[in-house]
Design a protein around this motif. Structure first.
Motif, PDB file in Angstrom:
ATOM      1  N   TYR A   1     -61.619 -11.535 -18.059  1.00 26.12           N
ATOM      2  CA  TYR A   1     -60.188 -11.516 -18.351  1.00 26.12           C
ATOM      3  C   TYR A   1     -59.396 -11.344 -17.052  1.00 26.12           C
ATOM      4  N   LYS A   2     -58.500 -12.279 -16.773  1.00 26.58           N
ATOM      5  CA  LYS A   2     -57.651 -12.265 -15.572  1.00 26.58           C
ATOM      6  C   LYS A   2     -58.472 -12.053 -14.299  1.00 26.58           C
ATOM      7  N   TRP A   3     -59.591 -12.751 -14.219  1.00 27.18           N
ATOM      8  CA  TRP A   3     -60.504 -12.543 -13.086  1.00 27.18           C
ATOM      9  C   TRP A   3     -59.868 -12.876 -11.747  1.00 27.18           C
ATOM     10  N   GLN A   4     -58.921 -13.818 -11.743  1.00 31.44           N
ATOM     11  CA  GLN A   4     -58.303 -14.230 -10.485  1.00 31.44           C
ATOM     12  C   GLN A   4     -57.523 -13.099  -9.825  1.00 31.44           C
ATOM     13  N   GLU A   5     -57.148 -12.079 -10.603  1.00 37.72           N
ATOM     14  CA  GLU A   5     -56.337 -10.984 -10.071  1.00 37.72           C
ATOM     15  C   GLU A   5     -57.176  -9.813  -9.554  1.00 37.72           C
ATOM     16  N   ILE A   6     -58.450  -9.782  -9.890  1.00 36.89           N
ATOM     17  CA  ILE A   6     -59.261  -8.591  -9.626  1.00 36.89           C
ATOM     18  C   ILE A   6     -59.349  -8.265  -8.139  1.00 36.89           C
ATOM     19  N   LEU A   7     -59.532  -9.269  -7.317  1.00 35.08           N
ATOM     20  CA  LEU A   7     -59.653  -9.024  -5.879  1.00 35.08           C
ATOM     21  C   LEU A   7     -58.334  -8.660  -5.218  1.00 35.08           C
ATOM     22  N   ASP A   8     -57.248  -8.681  -5.979  1.00 30.45           N
ATOM     23  CA  ASP A   8     -55.967  -8.196  -5.465  1.00 30.45           C
ATOM     24  C   ASP A   8     -55.895  -6.675  -5.491  1.00 30.45           C
ATOM     25  N   TYR A   9     -56.861  -6.046  -6.161  1.00 31.30           N
ATOM     26  CA  TYR A   9     -56.851  -4.592  -6.309  1.00 31.30           C
ATOM     27  C   TYR A   9     -58.075  -3.904  -5.721  1.00 31.30           C
ATOM     28  N   CYS A  10     -59.108  -4.655  -5.402  1.00 25.16           N
ATOM     29  CA  CYS A  10     -60.343  -4.015  -4.950  1.00 25.16           C
ATOM     30  C   CYS A  10     -61.178  -4.977  -4.121  1.00 25.16           C
ATOM     31  N   HIS A  11     -62.215  -4.428  -3.527  1.00 26.65           N
ATOM     32  CA  HIS A  11     -63.324  -5.219  -3.005  1.00 26.65           C
ATOM     33  C   HIS A  11     -64.397  -5.258  -4.098  1.00 26.65           C
ATOM     34  N   ILE A  12     -65.209  -6.279  -4.085  1.00 25.11           N
ATOM     35  CA  ILE A  12     -66.350  -6.354  -4.994  1.00 25.11           C
ATOM     36  C   ILE A  12     -67.625  -6.164  -4.182  1.00 25.11           C
TER      37      ILE A  12
ATOM     38  N   GLY B   1     -59.880  -7.451  -1.482  1.00 25.28           N
ATOM     39  CA  GLY B   1     -60.050  -8.878  -1.257  1.00 25.28           C
ATOM     40  C   GLY B   1     -61.386  -9.354  -0.734  1.00 25.28           C
ATOM     41  N   LYS B   2     -62.326  -8.458  -0.465  1.00 23.38           N
ATOM     42  CA  LYS B   2     -63.606  -8.863   0.103  1.00 23.38           C
ATOM     43  C   LYS B   2     -64.735  -8.756  -0.926  1.00 23.38           C
ATOM     44  N   ILE B   3     -65.742  -9.591  -0.737  1.00 24.33           N
ATOM     45  CA  ILE B   3     -66.969  -9.533  -1.531  1.00 24.33           C
ATOM     46  C   ILE B   3     -68.118  -9.224  -0.581  1.00 24.33           C
ATOM     47  N   TYR B   4     -68.882  -8.199  -0.906  1.00 23.01           N
ATOM     48  CA  TYR B   4     -69.987  -7.769  -0.060  1.00 23.01           C
ATOM     49  C   TYR B   4     -71.259  -7.704  -0.895  1.00 23.01           C
ATOM     50  N   PHE B   5     -72.325  -8.301  -0.380  1.00 22.09           N
ATOM     51  CA  PHE B   5     -73.620  -8.293  -1.073  1.00 22.09           C
ATOM     52  C   PHE B   5     -74.504  -7.206  -0.471  1.00 22.09           C
ATOM     53  N   GLN B   6     -74.992  -6.312  -1.326  1.00 19.53           N
ATOM     54  CA  GLN B   6     -75.850  -5.226  -0.875  1.00 19.53           C
ATOM     55  C   GLN B   6     -77.201  -5.308  -1.572  1.00 19.53           C
ATOM     56  N   ASP B   7     -78.267  -5.427  -0.786  1.00 15.22           N
ATOM     57  CA  ASP B   7     -79.614  -5.375  -1.351  1.00 15.22           C
ATOM     58  C   ASP B   7     -79.883  -3.971  -1.885  1.00 15.22           C
ATOM     59  N   THR B   8     -80.400  -3.887  -3.099  1.00 14.21           N
ATOM     60  CA  THR B   8     -80.736  -2.595  -3.695  1.00 14.21           C
ATOM     61  C   THR B   8     -82.052  -2.716  -4.453  1.00 14.21           C
ATOM     62  N   SER B   9     -82.649  -1.578  -4.724  1.00 11.91           N
ATOM     63  CA  SER B   9     -83.839  -1.565  -5.572  1.00 11.91           C
ATOM     64  C   SER B   9     -83.436  -2.005  -6.973  1.00 11.91           C
ATOM     65  N   GLN B  10     -84.095  -3.010  -7.492  1.00 12.21           N
ATOM     66  CA  GLN B  10     -83.772  -3.524  -8.823  1.00 12.21           C
ATOM     67  C   GLN B  10     -84.891  -3.115  -9.775  1.00 12.21           C
ATOM     68  N   LEU B  11     -84.637  -2.077 -10.545  1.00 12.40           N
ATOM     69  CA  LEU B  11     -85.640  -1.564 -11.474  1.00 12.40           C
ATOM     70  C   LEU B  11     -85.510  -2.289 -12.805  1.00 12.40           C
ATOM     71  N   ASP B  12     -86.626  -2.776 -13.301  1.00  8.65           N
ATOM     72  CA  ASP B  12     -86.628  -3.565 -14.535  1.00  8.65           C
ATOM     73  C   ASP B  12     -86.552  -2.646 -15.744  1.00  8.65           C
ATOM     74  N   ILE B  13     -85.366  -2.045 -15.916  1.00  8.85           N
ATOM     75  CA  ILE B  13     -85.116  -1.101 -17.006  1.00  8.85           C
ATOM     76  C   ILE B  13     -83.814  -1.518 -17.671  1.00  8.85           C
ATOM     77  N   SER B  14     -83.764  -1.439 -18.974  1.00  5.11           N
ATOM     78  CA  SER B  14     -82.523  -1.719 -19.689  1.00  5.11           C
ATOM     79  C   SER B  14     -82.313  -0.660 -20.760  1.00  5.11           C
ATOM     80  N   SER B  15     -81.049  -0.435 -21.104  1.00 10.51           N
ATOM     81  CA  SER B  15     -80.734   0.525 -22.159  1.00 10.51           C
ATOM     82  C   SER B  15     -81.315   0.082 -23.496  1.00 10.51           C
ATOM     83  N   SER B  16     -81.287  -1.226 -23.751  1.00  8.72           N
ATOM     84  CA  SER B  16     -81.830  -1.728 -25.018  1.00  8.72           C
ATOM     85  C   SER B  16     -83.336  -1.467 -25.109  1.00  8.72           C
TER      86      SER B  16
END
Length: 218
Positions: free
Chosen positions: A120-131, A168-183
């Protein structure tokens, strides 16, 4: 980094229940990006989900228990107080009023970025934060044309940009990806199987004491 421009991070989710697949990447991001604070923000009603199995209070309690020993992490319950679907853009507008001079880093997984232009209104999101995108090391998916254009325009590899620029910036951070889900956790509980080593002990104990997730998992 100790100046007043030190960025604050926010990680939203249903957290039904919270588990190490949420917590470990959150910790790694907060440390590697030198965030001032990282807030975990439970959704009241996620727009893409039909509902939750626990009450807002129960999910909030579990988040508090999970991060009790982490001074860098806090809970933000503003979305739990809403009586309608919670949209990221609305939350970011509220947060910017609370932190007008502090850069905000909104943390998402790679799966969320892949569908970002459906938000929803994705075009505006980077006007308020970095991702900040939590990704598996060395994994770079194919984005649709729209998302790739946004990445090409906004991506940074400089962590300092997240602290010195307002948004306004997008930054990619490598992290440990644990194969766990709430479901998966809910299904284990429903089948009377152990969830040890998937969630913090305090969360596991809370689930047992409150007889949570005993009904058919969703």
């Amino acid at each position: 980094m100790t100046n007043q421009r030190q960025a604050i991070g926010f990680l939203g989710g249903t957290f039904d229940p919270i588990h190490f697949g949420h917590l470990r990447p959150a910790l790694e991001i907060s440390e590697r990006l030198s965030l001032q604070k990282l807030f975990l923000m439970p959704n009241h009603i996620a727009p893409h989900k039909s509902g939750t199995q626990c009450t807002s209070l129960q999910r909030s309690d579990m988040v508090k228990l999970a991060i009790a020993s982490q001074p860098m992490m806090e809970i933000d319950t503003r979305e739990l107080n809403r009586d309608k679907a919670s949209y990221t853009i609305d939350t970011l507008k509220e947060l910017k009023q609370v932190y007008p001079n502090t850069p905000l880093c909104f943390i998402m997984g790679m799966d969320s970025l892949l569908s970002f232009n459906s938000w929803y209104k994705w075009q505006e999101i980077l006007d308020y934060c970095h991702i900040v995108v939590s990704q598996r090391p060395q994994w770079h998916p194919n984005f649709n044309t729209t998302i790739q254009e946004v990445i090409d325009h906004c991506q940074t590899i400089n962590i300092q940009d997240l602290h010195t620029l307002d948004h306004g910036k997008i930054y990619f951070q490598d992290t440990s990806q644990l194969d766990i889900s709430s479901s998966y956790i809910r299904q284990l509980i429903h089948n009377q199987l152990s969830i040890d080593f998937l969630v913090p002990d305090s969360v596991s104990q809370y689930i047992k004491e409150n007889n949570l997730y005993q009904t058919k998992a969703k």
